[in-house]
Design a protein around this motif. Structure first.
Motif, PDB file in Angstrom:
ATOM      1  N   ALA A 300       0.804  -1.224   0.000  1.00  0.00           N
ATOM      2  CA  ALA A 300       0.000   0.000   0.000  1.00  0.00           C
ATOM      3  C   ALA A 300       0.833   1.268   0.000  1.00  0.00           C
ATOM      4  CB  ALA A 300      -0.931   0.005   1.216  1.00  0.00           C
ATOM      5  N   SER A 301       2.137   1.136   0.070  1.00  0.00           N
ATOM      6  CA  SER A 301       3.009   2.308   0.024  1.00  0.00           C
ATOM      7  C   SER A 301       3.236   2.691  -1.433  1.00  0.00           C
ATOM      8  CB  SER A 301       4.338   2.002   0.704  1.00  0.00           C
ATOM      9  OG  SER A 301       5.158   3.158   0.735  1.00  0.00           O
ATOM     10  N   PHE A 302       4.076   3.697  -1.653  1.00  0.00           N
ATOM     11  CA  PHE A 302       4.403   4.093  -3.024  1.00  0.00           C
ATOM     12  C   PHE A 302       5.329   3.055  -3.662  1.00  0.00           C
ATOM     13  CE2 PHE A 302       3.371   8.073  -0.865  1.00  0.00           C
ATOM     14  CZ  PHE A 302       2.465   8.636  -1.755  1.00  0.00           C
ATOM     15  N   LEU A 303       5.052   2.720  -4.916  1.00  0.00           N
ATOM     16  CA  LEU A 303       5.853   1.756  -5.660  1.00  0.00           C
ATOM     17  C   LEU A 303       6.522   2.470  -6.828  1.00  0.00           C
ATOM     18  CD1 LEU A 303       3.332  -1.221  -5.559  1.00  0.00           C
ATOM     19  CD2 LEU A 303       5.240  -0.759  -4.004  1.00  0.00           C
ATOM     20  N   ALA A 304       7.165   1.722  -7.710  1.00  0.00           N
ATOM     21  CA  ALA A 304       7.945   2.369  -8.769  1.00  0.00           C
ATOM     22  C   ALA A 304       8.299   1.390  -9.875  1.00  0.00           C
ATOM     23  CB  ALA A 304       9.226   2.969  -8.182  1.00  0.00           C
ATOM     24  N   ARG A 305       8.837   1.983 -10.977  1.00  0.00           N
ATOM     25  CA  ARG A 305       9.597   1.274 -12.007  1.00  0.00           C
ATOM     26  C   ARG A 305       8.794   0.655 -13.149  1.00  0.00           C
ATOM     27  NH1 ARG A 305      13.954   3.377 -10.225  1.00  0.00           N
ATOM     28  NH2 ARG A 305      15.667   2.159  -9.337  1.00  0.00           N
ATOM     29  N   GLU A 306       7.489   0.393 -13.022  1.00  0.00           N
ATOM     30  CA  GLU A 306       6.793  -0.362 -14.068  1.00  0.00           C
ATOM     31  C   GLU A 306       6.690   0.491 -15.336  1.00  0.00           C
ATOM     32  OE1 GLU A 306       2.917  -3.285 -14.599  1.00  0.00           O
ATOM     33  OE2 GLU A 306       3.114  -2.031 -12.819  1.00  0.00           O
ATOM     34  N   GLN A 307       7.457   0.122 -16.334  1.00  0.00           N
ATOM     35  CA  GLN A 307       7.567   0.939 -17.527  1.00  0.00           C
ATOM     36  C   GLN A 307       7.704   0.049 -18.764  1.00  0.00           C
ATOM     37  OE1 GLN A 307      11.018   3.910 -19.033  1.00  0.00           O
ATOM     38  NE2 GLN A 307       9.987   4.632 -17.186  1.00  0.00           N
ATOM     39  N   HIS A 308       7.099   0.502 -19.857  1.00  0.00           N
ATOM     40  CA  HIS A 308       7.196  -0.173 -21.146  1.00  0.00           C
ATOM     41  C   HIS A 308       7.816   0.803 -22.126  1.00  0.00           C
ATOM     42  CE1 HIS A 308       4.909  -1.821 -24.906  1.00  0.00           C
ATOM     43  NE2 HIS A 308       6.188  -2.145 -24.922  1.00  0.00           N
ATOM     44  N   CYS A 309       8.975   0.449 -22.630  1.00  0.00           N
ATOM     45  CA  CYS A 309       9.730   1.341 -23.513  1.00  0.00           C
ATOM     46  C   CYS A 309       9.879   0.673 -24.876  1.00  0.00           C
ATOM     47  CB  CYS A 309      11.099   1.634 -22.909  1.00  0.00           C
ATOM     48  SG  CYS A 309      11.984   2.980 -23.693  1.00  0.00           S
ATOM     49  N   SER A 310       9.303   1.310 -25.901  1.00  0.00           N
ATOM     50  CA  SER A 310       9.424   0.817 -27.272  1.00  0.00           C
ATOM     51  C   SER A 310      10.345   1.762 -28.036  1.00  0.00           C
ATOM     52  CB  SER A 310       8.052   0.781 -27.958  1.00  0.00           C
ATOM     53  OG  SER A 310       7.147   0.022 -27.217  1.00  0.00           O
ATOM     54  N   LEU A 311      11.454   1.242 -28.542  1.00  0.00           N
ATOM     55  CA  LEU A 311      12.433   2.070 -29.236  1.00  0.00           C
ATOM     56  C   LEU A 311      12.697   1.535 -30.636  1.00  0.00           C
ATOM     57  CD1 LEU A 311      15.216   2.818 -26.571  1.00  0.00           C
ATOM     58  CD2 LEU A 311      13.173   4.135 -27.101  1.00  0.00           C
ATOM     59  N   ARG A 312      12.922   2.471 -31.542  1.00  0.00           N
ATOM     60  CA  ARG A 312      13.386   2.157 -32.887  1.00  0.00           C
ATOM     61  C   ARG A 312      14.540   3.109 -33.180  1.00  0.00           C
ATOM     62  NH1 ARG A 312      10.016   3.296 -38.300  1.00  0.00           N
ATOM     63  NH2 ARG A 312       9.246   4.900 -36.880  1.00  0.00           N
ATOM     64  N   ALA A 313      15.619   2.593 -33.732  1.00  0.00           N
ATOM     65  CA  ALA A 313      16.789   3.432 -33.986  1.00  0.00           C
ATOM     66  C   ALA A 313      17.371   3.126 -35.352  1.00  0.00           C
ATOM     67  CB  ALA A 313      17.852   3.220 -32.912  1.00  0.00           C
ATOM     68  N   ALA A 314      17.923   4.162 -35.964  1.00  0.00           N
ATOM     69  CA  ALA A 314      18.576   4.032 -37.267  1.00  0.00           C
ATOM     70  C   ALA A 314      20.073   4.261 -37.106  1.00  0.00           C
ATOM     71  CB  ALA A 314      18.000   5.051 -38.249  1.00  0.00           C
ATOM     72  N   PHE A 315      20.881   3.449 -37.817  1.00  0.00           N
ATOM     73  CA  PHE A 315      22.337   3.563 -37.795  1.00  0.00           C
ATOM     74  C   PHE A 315      22.855   3.570 -39.235  1.00  0.00           C
ATOM     75  CE2 PHE A 315      21.296   1.915 -33.688  1.00  0.00           C
ATOM     76  CZ  PHE A 315      22.286   2.377 -32.815  1.00  0.00           C
ATOM     77  N   ASP A 316      24.012   4.246 -39.414  1.00  0.00           N
ATOM     78  CA  ASP A 316      24.659   4.131 -40.711  1.00  0.00           C
ATOM     79  C   ASP A 316      25.498   2.856 -40.749  1.00  0.00           C
ATOM     80  OD1 ASP A 316      27.136   4.637 -39.485  1.00  0.00           O
ATOM     81  OD2 ASP A 316      27.223   6.730 -40.136  1.00  0.00           O
ATOM     82  N   ALA A 317      26.131   2.605 -41.868  1.00  0.00           N
ATOM     83  CA  ALA A 317      26.863   1.347 -42.044  1.00  0.00           C
ATOM     84  C   ALA A 317      28.068   1.237 -41.119  1.00  0.00           C
ATOM     85  CB  ALA A 317      27.308   1.218 -43.501  1.00  0.00           C
ATOM     86  N   ASP A 318      28.546   2.374 -40.610  1.00  0.00           N
ATOM     87  CA  ASP A 318      29.691   2.366 -39.709  1.00  0.00           C
ATOM     88  C   ASP A 318      29.293   2.338 -38.240  1.00  0.00           C
ATOM     89  OD1 ASP A 318      31.588   2.462 -41.788  1.00  0.00           O
ATOM     90  OD2 ASP A 318      31.295   4.634 -41.983  1.00  0.00           O
ATOM     91  N   GLY A 319      28.016   2.254 -37.972  1.00  0.00           N
ATOM     92  CA  GLY A 319      27.568   2.130 -36.598  1.00  0.00           C
ATOM     93  C   GLY A 319      27.265   3.431 -35.904  1.00  0.00           C
ATOM     94  N   HIS A 320      27.192   4.545 -36.630  1.00  0.00           N
ATOM     95  CA  HIS A 320      26.825   5.816 -36.016  1.00  0.00           C
ATOM     96  C   HIS A 320      25.305   5.948 -35.982  1.00  0.00           C
ATOM     97  CE1 HIS A 320      30.944   6.648 -37.664  1.00  0.00           C
ATOM     98  NE2 HIS A 320      31.086   7.057 -36.407  1.00  0.00           N
ATOM     99  N   ILE A 321      24.774   6.307 -34.827  1.00  0.00           N
ATOM    100  CA  ILE A 321      23.333   6.421 -34.719  1.00  0.00           C
ATOM    101  C   ILE A 321      22.856   7.646 -35.493  1.00  0.00           C
ATOM    102  CG2 ILE A 321      23.392   7.734 -32.534  1.00  0.00           C
ATOM    103  CD1 ILE A 321      20.859   6.084 -31.734  1.00  0.00           C
ATOM    104  N   LEU A 322      21.750   7.481 -36.192  1.00  0.00           N
ATOM    105  CA  LEU A 322      21.178   8.548 -37.023  1.00  0.00           C
ATOM    106  C   LEU A 322      19.882   9.088 -36.438  1.00  0.00           C
ATOM    107  CD1 LEU A 322      21.650   6.859 -40.530  1.00  0.00           C
ATOM    108  CD2 LEU A 322      23.149   8.561 -39.436  1.00  0.00           C
ATOM    109  N   ALA A 323      19.120   8.242 -35.760  1.00  0.00           N
ATOM    110  CA  ALA A 323      17.834   8.676 -35.223  1.00  0.00           C
ATOM    111  C   ALA A 323      17.383   7.711 -34.136  1.00  0.00           C
ATOM    112  CB  ALA A 323      16.784   8.739 -36.336  1.00  0.00           C
TER     113      ALA A 323
END
Length: 805
Positions: A300-323
């Motif tokens: 009954a006290s305060f709780l935390a942490r329940e989270q759903h994170c959906s990520l999509r990422a773009a990288f170039d051919a050398d591994g640099h993140i683009l988005a």
């Protein structure tokens, strides 16, 4: 058997090092706390004191159609029992300055009146002569509910036509904000050589402070004040809300925090129970104490942490993140916590997700949903353990897709030039992101763990190596909190220093220690600034009567903000001492310097006045004060960061072994390379790191609050809520780097939360590295042994099937 009393003589002070800041001096708190002389809320006993417990809702969702307390009042030892109607208190409402389509405020009643929204919600308070009678009393309460279908998870909350937890919140959504959306990001994602996705979920947790919540309230007729002793991280905010709920002038409430056995964030919000205890004490005219039992703390006290994170990422051919494109959904439970609101987790994730990486294009949506579960409050790390885990999984997956080493792909993307203003409009001050990554990898390689991993594979064992890189934004000032559009905007802090006639110094600050060693570190700062011996400094905190206002302790702010205010105040007092010396000796102010308990002349070390001599004039011989000099030796100062704050950073490296037959994860090695700027006390910093890492490991492998189909909590004790012991926490090696903050007075950055932030990602990445031959990749925490065992058994079966007859 003899017992050490509060009047036992203190041990003789050890010689102080030349510079106290940066020295690992022993903790000043330890002699008191380790010998049983600490004073916690439950240690306080007052004449005619009564005891309180709460009647709590037994259903997750329903209308409270009747509440009969007549049998309660007949229980022997019960003095009174109050419902919401009896106490007639205003609701607690946390707010954001956001339009209705982005944020829906919801009031949290001190006691539920008509509608209950989670199992364990308080609906009445029972007051008795002893704790046992109070427990007997709550069992005699008769509550009748019109039970409603509960909403217990994200899918149920967001489903079309779902029952509403709050009628005013359509779609069970309390916050829905898209803070960033780089133009053209969809095209970048569509055209990129490499695009990867991650779906990551984290379990609901309890912060588990050793000391549960508690409060003791009494009316002081002489001072016309309600005095409340409580274990809170934010005493001034408790005072503000308590006065508002009761319709009192704020000066009529005094909140005092004695020693506190941990908080970790759940005590940095205003709780309903402490308000009800204060109201009961005011009504009865007798002291009333409430101590939360562990079952109530878990359910009954305060709780935390329940989270759903959906990520999509773009990288170039050398591994640099683009988005980076993100969607974050946070299950915040039944109510919005005060003062941070339900925005605390989704807004944190949305604003800071790019972290240590150079992300050129960014879009994110952050939502806070409401369910029929206990409400969410900040917990050490606040959203960062969750989104860091998702982002670090993105880099692991991209490395595999591109055939890159997982450390190398991070190396190509971390920020290396400072100050750096990110796509999230946050400016990062100098840090050691690349250096910490390099040192962490080098340490594991030099110790031979990569070679051992290869050897283990040949032996049929399953070893994995994982990393996580992250920054910890600390020293949030008014400007940073204002960006969230909070109606109550934390940020600044105040400090006062006062020297008495013996030359001893009392420091008062608006921060609160619940295990962070403030009595030591704040004293180090003040003593260094004034040239004092450490034992001459005493810290006072946690009393709303001692300082006008303070925001307390959370978000790794105490040393960064509070310590800076202390240094400024001590500096002002030092100027007064020097000015007084200059006037008394008739020399220029510029010719004076502070020097170990005295003020002397810069070019004549033998000539000067001790602090005791100066204090005697300032207090006892005002007739000798130079013209225009005020009596007394006090100084006050405030500190605020008007920038984006300061950023600590770290890299964690973990080696795990997965055991066939049990699916257990054994952590063989843990290395943390951290940079919190100037470490006021390196031993304290290491303690913070180790404690945080232990909590991070707990979230990665063990802890989760679960519910049955009716919304009843299934973890009511430590038999069900799995927590690690000392046997499960490995030895941890900590390497310190130091990039001084350019923002704070001491060069220190926060150090309280980093251990927790980095551990889940590093552990999960190490487990997945060990699982690589199985083709199984885990995304969620806590990691269950049965998941690992199933993957290992499947691989073993496939090998057996493919083996020649």
């Amino acid at each position: 058997m003899s017992r050490t009393t509060d009047t036992a003589p203190a041990p003789a002070p050890a010689p102080a090092p030349a510079n106290l800041v940066g020295s690992a001096v022993p903790r000043r708190e330890d002699p008191r706390l380790l010998t049983g002389r600490g004073r916690f809320v439950d240690d306080i006993q007052l004449p005619r004191m009564l005891h309180a417990q709460f009647v709590r809702a037994s259903v997750a969702s329903g209308q409270l159609t009747s509440l009969d307390l007549s049998a309660v009042r007949e229980v022997p030892g019960v003095v009174a029992a109050f419902t919401a109607d009896d106490l007639d208190l205003r609701v607690i409402t946390a707010g954001l300055h956001r339009p209705p389509e982005e944020y829906v405020p919801t009031g949290m009643p001190v006691l539920a009146r008509d509608r209950v929204r989670f199992v364990g919600e308080p609906i009445a308070i029972v007051i008795a002569e002893d704790p046992y009678a109070a427990e007997d009393g709550i069992e005699a309460a008769k509550a009748v509910y019109d039970v409603l279908p509960p909403v217990l998870n994200e899918d149920a909350a967001l489903a079309p036509g779902a029952p509403l937890v709050h009628e005013e919140a359509p779609g069970n959504t309390l916050l829905d904000v898209s803070l960033f959306a780089t133009e053209g990001i969809d095209r970048i994602l569509a055209d990129a050589p490499c695009t990867v996705r991650v779906e990551s979920r984290t379990g609901r947790q309890n912060a588990l402070p050793l000391e549960t919540r508690g409060a003791l309230a009494q009316w002081d007729a002489r001072e016309e004040q309600l005095v409340v002793h409580t274990c809170t991280q934010i005493p001034h905010q408790v005072r503000t809300v308590m006065a508002d709920c009761m319709g009192l002038d704020e000066r009529a409430v005094r909140v005092v925090v004695p020693d506190m056995g941990g908080g970790f964030g759940i005590k940095c919000v205003v709780g309903r129970e402490e308000i009800a205890v204060g109201a009961a004490a005011l009504r009865l005219g007798r002291p009333v104490k409430w101590i939360e039992d562990r079952k109530d703390a878990l359910t009954a006290s305060f709780l935390a942490r329940e989270q759903h994170c959906s990520l999509r990422a773009a990288f170039d051919a050398d591994g640099h993140i683009l988005a980076l494109d993100g969607d974050v959904v946070c299950d915040m439970g039944a109510y919005s916590c005060y003062p941070f609101t339900v925005g605390i987790e989704p807004l944190m994730a949305s604003s800071e997700m790019p972290g240590v990486y150079r992300v050129p294009a960014y879009r994110v949506r952050g939502r806070a949903i409401t369910t029929n579960k206990a409400p969410t409050a900040p917990y050490r790390g606040v959203s960062r353990p969750q989104y860091v885990m998702a982002v670090e999984r993105i880099f692991e997956r991209a490395a595999r897709e591109l055939g890159l080493d997982p450390v190398e792909i991070r190396r190509r993307n971390v920020i290396t030039e400072f100050p750096y203003t990110g796509v999230n409009n946050i400016t990062y001050d100098p840090g050691s992101y690349l250096e910490s990554l390099d040192l962490c990898e080098k340490s594991l390689r030099d110790e031979g763990w990569y070679a051992r991993q290869a050897e283990a594979a040949e032996q049929g064992r399953h070893l994995g190596i994982g990393y996580s890189c992250f920054s910890e934004r600390t020293g949030y000032g008014t400007a940073a909190f204002a960006q969230r559009k909070m109606k109550v905007v934390p940020g600044f802090d105040l400090a006062e220093v006062r020297m008495d006639t013996t030359g001893a110094l009392t420091v008062t600050t608006g921060t609160i220690s619940h295990g962070q060693s403030h009595e030591t570190t704040m004293a180090q700062i003040a003593a260094d600034e004034l040239g004092l011996e450490l034992h001459k400094v005493k810290l006072h905190q946690g009393d709303t009567e001692r300082i006008a206002y303070g925001w307390g302790t959370f978000a790794s702010r105490s040393i960064a903000i509070g310590g800076s205010a202390v240094r400024r105040a001590a500096g002002k007092l030092g100027e007064r001492l020097r000015a007084l010396t200059a006037g008394l000796l008739n020399v220029p102010y510029e010719d004076t310097v502070l020097d170990r308990g005295r003020v002397r002349l810069r070019d004549d070390p033998e000539r000067g006045l001790t602090h005791v001599e100066l204090a005697e004039v300032a207090y006892l011989r005002a007739d000798l004060l130079p013209a225009g000099t005020e009596p007394g030796l006090t100084a006050t100062a405030s500190f605020d960061t008007l920038s984006d704050g300061t950023f600590s950073n770290a890299t964690h490296g973990v080696v795990v072994e997965l055991h066939e037959g049990t699916g257990q994860v054994e952590i063989l090695r843990y290395i943390c390379v951290e940079d919190c700027g100037v470490a006021i006390n390196p031993t304290v910093v290491e303690g913070q790191c180790r404690g945080g890492i232990a909590q991070g490991i707990a979230g990665a492998l063990y802890e989760q609050i679960t519910y049955d189909a009716q919304g009843d909590p299934e973890c009511t004790g430590f038999m069900e809520y799995r927590t690690p012991t000392a046997a499960e926490i490995p030895d941890i090696t900590i390497h310190h780097l130091e990039t001084p903050s350019l923002i704070t007075e001491t060069g220190a950055k926060g150090a309280g939360e980093g251990g927790t932030i980095g551990a889940p990602a590093a552990v999960l990445n190490a487990v997945n590295d060990a699982l690589r031959p199985t083709g199984v990749e885990l995304e969620n925490t806590p990691i269950r042994p049965e998941q690992i065992q199933l993957a290992l058994e499947q691989t073993a079966h496939e090998h057996k099937e493919s083996a020649p007859a």
